[in-house]
Write a protein that holds these residues in place. Sequence first.
Motif: not given
Length: 290
Positions: A175-183, A132-147
């Motif tokens: 995915c456009p930059l900046p973004c959040v990626v979970t591996v 949950q932490v990675g996607p939640q960080v993306a939502e709080k920062l308003g960034l696109p994310q790839v899981t």
Amino acid sequence: MKGLKIVVLAKQVPDTRNVGKDAMKADGTVNRAALPAIFNPEDLNALEQALRLKDKIEDTTVHILTMGPGRAAEVIREAMFRGADGGYLLSDRAFAGSDTLATSYALACALRNLNADLLICGRQAIDGDTAQVGPQVAEKLGLPQVTYAEEILECTDSKMTIKRRLERGIEIVECPLPCVVTVNGSAAPCRPRNARRVMKYKYAKATQELQDVNEDYMSLLNERPYLKITEWSVNDITCDPQELGLSGSPTKVKNIENVVFQAKEAKVLEANDEAIDAMMKELIINHTIG
């Protein structure tokens, strides 16, 4: 293309393979002092993806952001031994007892100080397995994310091409930059320590650790300022204290148990169609399958 500023979100986790009777505190939080601390495995996979980008793209930097007690600085040192440029330790008693919601809030507040081009982290930590932490960080920062990322295939000034490993196959996405990626843990394992970097950074310390050093070390620190690991408290980030720690955590852990599976019954089948057919019928009748 210009160099990227990459921040890897990493966590020092208790080794949940060795959960004992003292693993829980009375308030329902994990007693981390009673368990060996390790670098969260999937965060190491994430670090390797960041370091591969650093190898490919000139002037790219990789820093670690971790939240925890003073000893969590060990995660930053370990990352520096493997190729990271430095790190930030977010440490304060106000963060104690944070669930994923409070943790992601604190990390997002700290990340606003860094203006990174790419945030990358492991899919999940082994002490919670929530992912949950990675996607939640993306939502709080308003960034696109790839899981569920398995490999970063290509990176330009404006976007990334990423391979995702899903239950029923793979996807290639942009995915456009900046973004959040979970591996995922299926991604390439992290490279080993580099002997020269171990010798260079083995004395790197965060602020809390500096309280126990002697004058000789302070002289060394003045000569080599890169040994100072940046440490932030709640006063160094812009945040609402009520959203941190236990007060900001709606999730409460009631109990932790160490479950060991043992085979109490076994049945040996003959290698023929009749035996397999009989086994299938038995499993259907007792509702194991079907």
